[in-house]
Structure formats: C-alpha cells, structure tokens
Design an enzyme around this catalytic site. Sequence first.
Site, mmCIF file in Angstrom:
data_model
loop_
_atom_site.group_PDB
_atom_site.id
_atom_site.type_symbol
_atom_site.label_atom_id
_atom_site.label_comp_id
_atom_site.label_asym_id
_atom_site.label_seq_id
_atom_site.Cartn_x
_atom_site.Cartn_y
_atom_site.Cartn_z
ATOM 1 C CE1 TYR A 100 9.896 -94.055 38.538
ATOM 2 C CE2 TYR A 100 9.174 -92.029 39.594
ATOM 3 C CZ TYR A 100 9.846 -93.227 39.652
ATOM 4 O OH TYR A 100 10.474 -93.611 40.807
ATOM 5 C CG ASP A 158 9.072 -91.424 49.571
ATOM 6 O OD1 ASP A 158 8.662 -92.596 49.676
ATOM 7 O OD2 ASP A 158 9.977 -91.079 48.791
ATOM 8 C CG ASP A 184 9.573 -95.651 44.112
ATOM 9 O OD1 ASP A 184 10.157 -96.653 44.567
ATOM 10 O OD2 ASP A 184 9.668 -94.510 44.611
ATOM 11 C CG ASP A 208 9.069 -97.461 48.455
ATOM 12 O OD1 ASP A 208 9.487 -96.530 47.752
ATOM 13 O OD2 ASP A 208 8.054 -97.358 49.165
ATOM 14 C CG HIS A 215 12.870 -97.807 40.738
ATOM 15 N ND1 HIS A 215 12.902 -97.419 42.058
ATOM 16 C CD2 HIS A 215 12.188 -96.835 40.083
ATOM 17 C CE1 HIS A 215 12.287 -96.278 42.196
ATOM 18 N NE2 HIS A 215 11.825 -95.902 41.018
ATOM 19 C CD GLU A 274 14.308 -97.113 47.778
ATOM 20 O OE1 GLU A 274 14.447 -96.513 48.859
ATOM 21 O OE2 GLU A 274 13.587 -96.678 46.852
ATOM 22 C CB CYS A 333 12.631 -88.623 50.285
ATOM 23 S SG CYS A 333 12.898 -87.643 48.784
ATOM 24 N NE ARG A 350 16.272 -94.672 45.155
ATOM 25 C CZ ARG A 350 15.363 -93.900 45.746
ATOM 26 N NH1 ARG A 350 14.178 -93.733 45.188
ATOM 27 N NH2 ARG A 350 15.630 -93.321 46.912
ATOM 28 C CD GLU A 374 17.293 -90.592 43.948
ATOM 29 O OE1 GLU A 374 17.665 -89.941 42.949
ATOM 30 O OE2 GLU A 374 16.099 -90.694 44.283
ATOM 31 C CG ASN A 380 14.842 -88.583 40.580
ATOM 32 O OD1 ASN A 380 13.955 -87.875 40.109
ATOM 33 N ND2 ASN A 380 14.859 -88.933 41.852
#
Length: 300
Positions: A48, A62, A89, A91, A116, A118, A126, A161, A191, A213
Amino acid sequence: MLYSTTTPAEKRRLFRERLATGELLRFPGAFNPLSAQLIEQKGFEGVYISGAVLSADLGLPDIGLTTLTEVAGRGQQIARMTELPAIIDADTGFGEPMNVARTIQTLEDAGLAGAHIEDQINPKRCGHLDGKAVVDEQTAIKRIRAAADARRDENFLIMARTDIAAVDGLEAAKDRAKALVNAGADAIFPEAMRSLEEFAAIRAAVDVPILANMTEFGKSDLFSVDQLRDVGVNIVIWPVSMLRIAMGATGRALDTLNEEGHLTSKLGEMQHRADLYDLIDYESYNHFDSGVFNFTVTKE
C-alpha cells in the site's frame, strides 16, 4: 535484478483473481521502494502507498498539498521494485472529474494495480482528524464514474473511499457505499470505522470487497487480521506503520549519537549489510557484466 519481472497488467490480473477468492489480503504501507521489497520478502500479499506517507516524506502535512506528478512518480518508483500489486492513495483525484480521469490513466501508466478516490472536499484532511467535510453524493458519484470510465485495463482496481461516517454516521456511510458501487467502484474503503460491527455493517451493505485501515493513533481500534477476516474484510492496510517505526528508531538512534557519540549500542537494531545486499539482489548485479560491474559483495 533491476525492476519487477511481472508486468503491471499481469500484477493486476493476479491481484483481481486473488481478491475474488474472498480471502483477506494484507497490504503493509511502503514508505520507499526498498521497504516495498522487504514487504515482499516477508511474504505479504500486496503493498500500500499512503498519501499521508508521501506527504510526510516531503515534510508536508496530509492536507492535499501533493500533486499528481509527485504521487504518480513515487508510486511508480515503489511499484516497479516489487512483484506484488501496489494500491495507491489518490486523495480526491486531484481536481474535477476530468482530472480524476487523467489521474487514473497516469497511475495505470505508472504500474499501479489500483487506486482509491475519496469523497472529501478538496483540499482534504487526514481521514482520522476531526473537522472533515464531504462532498454531496452526486459529486462523489461523478468522481468514481470518471475513474471507472477512464481506465483502460479492466483489472485496474477502482476503490471508492468514503469519509462520511465521521460526518453523518454509519447509515449514511452504508448509503454512500451503495451509491459508489452503483457508480462503478470495484471496492469500498470505509474510513474511520470505530468497531468490528461497523465493518460488518458495511460488508452487509455491498457486494464488493471492502478495505480496513488499521492506522495507529486514529479513530479505529487496532483489530487483528483474524478479527477483520471474521467480519468479511478483504484487504487490510497499515498505511503509516512502517514509516512510524522507522522514524521512531531513527529518532532514538540520533538521541544515542548525541548522548554517547557513537552507535555501537545500536548495532543489534540495524539491518545488517549482508541482509541489505540480499534484499537488493546485489549478487545479480555483480554477475551481470563483470566488465562493468566488477565489485564484490563482502559480508561485514
């Protein structure tokens, strides 16, 4: 030697086949290409690549400061050094739906097995911080549709996500997950789930794989692989764990250097040179072309 011998397309195909079995796949977070090789050597099923880690690697928080170019570049560096599939990731997709489409094709070209996207507003936060805000359902759907329509390899995993549970509760997360699957998501990343029961509720709500996660110091309890398997989770990630451990050890070593003036007491905690050479397959480079690569491996 050099890069992975398995092509990105083959990694994706094999990953999809394994994911379809329903078994739980373990994807520790790699913070650089070398750590990805170690994850493979230790027998895990995938790698990952965390957006939080990529940001931290640049000395940034982040909060959506990284660019597609930075993320894809680092993703390629990591993915090409392992035979394992790598999920990254992405975002919020780095912009509007057309940007999301470009993001997916760029990550395909970089050799990733999946990504992914989101449903937070852009710029994001974050996932385990307070004060998150999510976009409306139609905006979230457009992102996933753009991602699914843009991919050229049908085996590239489009994961959605959703952070909505922290904003509007579990029922909203179940509804959002269903809508994202209908929009084309191959898997769901709910999440900041707080309990095994919440994971089980998402599992019951959708017919696609779900991801857990297990990040430390966040909203979720740190469940074991067996616990997550029992509630039907298909992928588990430890996104920042290896970076945290490495940085913790580095901090302690620097303290020792300040206090003692040398690191003799830390030798037992270090990766031995012979182990590093084995991990990077030093010997193969040595034999590749003795006319150019004329160094020898020493066991110190």
